[in-house]
Every structure is written in structure tokens, then in C-alpha cells.
Design a protein around this motif. Sequence first.
Motif, mmCIF file in Angstrom:
data_model
loop_
_atom_site.group_PDB
_atom_site.id
_atom_site.type_symbol
_atom_site.label_atom_id
_atom_site.label_comp_id
_atom_site.label_asym_id
_atom_site.label_seq_id
_atom_site.Cartn_x
_atom_site.Cartn_y
_atom_site.Cartn_z
ATOM 1 N N MET A 15 0.846 -1.186 0.000
ATOM 2 C CA MET A 15 0.000 0.000 0.000
ATOM 3 C C MET A 15 0.885 1.241 0.000
ATOM 4 N N THR A 16 0.529 2.201 -0.813
ATOM 5 C CA THR A 16 1.313 3.419 -0.875
ATOM 6 C C THR A 16 0.901 4.381 0.234
ATOM 7 N N THR A 17 1.789 5.292 0.547
ATOM 8 C CA THR A 17 1.509 6.292 1.574
ATOM 9 C C THR A 17 0.938 7.541 0.928
ATOM 10 N N GLN A 18 0.419 8.429 1.754
ATOM 11 C CA GLN A 18 -0.108 9.691 1.245
ATOM 12 C C GLN A 18 1.001 10.480 0.555
ATOM 13 N N GLY A 19 2.205 10.461 1.117
ATOM 14 C CA GLY A 19 3.326 11.167 0.506
ATOM 15 C C GLY A 19 3.659 10.631 -0.875
ATOM 16 N N LYS A 20 3.639 9.323 -1.027
ATOM 17 C CA LYS A 20 3.927 8.724 -2.335
ATOM 18 C C LYS A 20 2.814 9.031 -3.332
ATOM 19 N N ARG A 21 1.569 9.039 -2.856
ATOM 20 C CA ARG A 21 0.466 9.388 -3.743
ATOM 21 C C ARG A 21 0.562 10.849 -4.175
ATOM 22 N N LEU A 22 0.962 11.729 -3.257
ATOM 23 C CA LEU A 22 1.136 13.129 -3.618
ATOM 24 C C LEU A 22 2.262 13.273 -4.643
ATOM 25 N N LYS A 23 3.312 12.509 -4.484
ATOM 26 C CA LYS A 23 4.400 12.536 -5.473
ATOM 27 C C LYS A 23 3.879 12.093 -6.836
ATOM 28 N N ASN A 24 3.064 11.053 -6.863
ATOM 29 C CA ASN A 24 2.480 10.599 -8.131
ATOM 30 C C ASN A 24 1.668 11.709 -8.792
ATOM 31 N N ILE A 25 0.918 12.452 -7.988
ATOM 32 C CA ILE A 25 0.126 13.566 -8.513
ATOM 33 C C ILE A 25 1.055 14.628 -9.087
ATOM 34 N N ARG A 26 2.084 14.996 -8.328
ATOM 35 C CA ARG A 26 3.030 16.022 -8.774
ATOM 36 C C ARG A 26 3.700 15.626 -10.077
ATOM 37 N N VAL A 27 4.170 14.384 -10.145
ATOM 38 C CA VAL A 27 4.847 13.901 -11.352
ATOM 39 C C VAL A 27 3.887 13.910 -12.541
ATOM 40 N N SER A 28 2.638 13.523 -12.311
ATOM 41 C CA SER A 28 1.666 13.513 -13.412
ATOM 42 C C SER A 28 1.369 14.922 -13.916
ATOM 43 N N LEU A 29 1.567 15.928 -13.059
ATOM 44 C CA LEU A 29 1.377 17.321 -13.452
ATOM 45 C C LEU A 29 2.657 17.924 -14.040
ATOM 46 N N ASN A 30 3.709 17.113 -14.120
ATOM 47 C CA ASN A 30 5.007 17.553 -14.654
ATOM 48 C C ASN A 30 5.576 18.748 -13.900
ATOM 49 N N LEU A 31 5.500 18.694 -12.571
ATOM 50 C CA LEU A 31 6.025 19.761 -11.741
ATOM 51 C C LEU A 31 7.156 19.247 -10.861
ATOM 52 N N THR A 32 8.140 20.117 -10.586
ATOM 53 C CA THR A 32 9.196 19.777 -9.641
ATOM 54 C C THR A 32 8.651 19.964 -8.232
ATOM 55 N N GLN A 33 9.381 19.475 -7.239
ATOM 56 C CA GLN A 33 8.977 19.699 -5.854
ATOM 57 C C GLN A 33 8.910 21.196 -5.558
ATOM 58 N N GLU A 34 9.877 21.935 -6.057
ATOM 59 C CA GLU A 34 9.904 23.380 -5.827
ATOM 60 C C GLU A 34 8.690 24.065 -6.450
ATOM 61 N N GLN A 35 8.349 23.692 -7.693
ATOM 62 C CA GLN A 35 7.196 24.287 -8.375
ATOM 63 C C GLN A 35 5.890 23.938 -7.667
ATOM 64 N N PHE A 36 5.733 22.667 -7.302
ATOM 65 C CA PHE A 36 4.490 22.248 -6.654
ATOM 66 C C PHE A 36 4.375 22.870 -5.269
ATOM 67 N N LEU A 88 -5.926 10.634 -2.668
ATOM 68 C CA LEU A 88 -4.834 11.213 -1.900
ATOM 69 C C LEU A 88 -4.844 10.745 -0.449
ATOM 70 N N ILE A 89 -5.988 10.763 0.186
ATOM 71 C CA ILE A 89 -6.066 10.416 1.607
ATOM 72 C C ILE A 89 -6.065 8.905 1.835
ATOM 73 N N GLY A 90 -6.822 8.185 1.029
ATOM 74 C CA GLY A 90 -6.993 6.765 1.305
ATOM 75 C C GLY A 90 -6.516 5.803 0.248
ATOM 76 N N GLY A 91 -5.993 6.321 -0.860
ATOM 77 C CA GLY A 91 -5.527 5.436 -1.923
ATOM 78 C C GLY A 91 -6.654 4.768 -2.690
ATOM 79 N N ILE A 92 -7.831 5.400 -2.676
ATOM 80 C CA ILE A 92 -9.010 4.824 -3.309
ATOM 81 C C ILE A 92 -9.336 5.585 -4.591
ATOM 82 N N GLY A 93 -9.524 4.862 -5.665
ATOM 83 C CA GLY A 93 -9.959 5.485 -6.909
ATOM 84 C C GLY A 93 -8.825 6.057 -7.738
ATOM 85 N N LYS A 94 -9.200 6.943 -8.641
ATOM 86 C CA LYS A 94 -8.253 7.550 -9.565
ATOM 87 C C LYS A 94 -7.655 8.813 -8.960
#
Length: 96
Positions: free
Chosen positions: A1-22, A62-68
Amino acid sequence: MTTQGKRLKNIRVSLNLTQEQFGAKLGISKQFYSNIETDRTMLNNEKLVLLFNDYNVNLNYLIGGIGKMFNLENNLPDDELTLKVRKILKKEGIIN
């Protein structure tokens, strides 16, 4: 199971943003954002609302790892977890 932090990273990467930009878009420093992705800290409710409103992020994912990752159809809550989150945010006075 992924963590909230890893899911947030997935979101950031899908938006093509760096950590600094996001981080800047969320109003936080790159270091603080990095701590979120590595699960040293978590997003507060204000930032969750921003992700929901500005980026159409599915809070269930983001919170629970459920859905898209993103709400593709609309921002209307359509399931129990989203309704609970919105109720909490309203109770805290973060959203109307």
C-alpha cells in the motif's frame, strides 16, 4: 500500500512539476514539500482543499488510496469518503 506522501508525489509527477514548483503552488517551501512526500509531515486541510479545487485531485485517492488520481468528470462528491471529508472541512470552517 502506498503512503499519502507517495500518492502526492504521483500527482506532482503527473502534473510535470518539480517539488519546488508544486510547493510554490501550495504556498510552502521545497523542503517542507519534500517532507510531505517522504511522510515526515502531512498536508493540512487548507492544502487539501487547494488540491481539490485547483487541481481536481480526488481526495479519496490522496487520503486513502481509493480510486483515480483526479476527478475527471466534476468536483461533486459522489461517495462516502468525499462526503465525510467535505463535512469535516465545513465543520472546521475551511469551506462553505
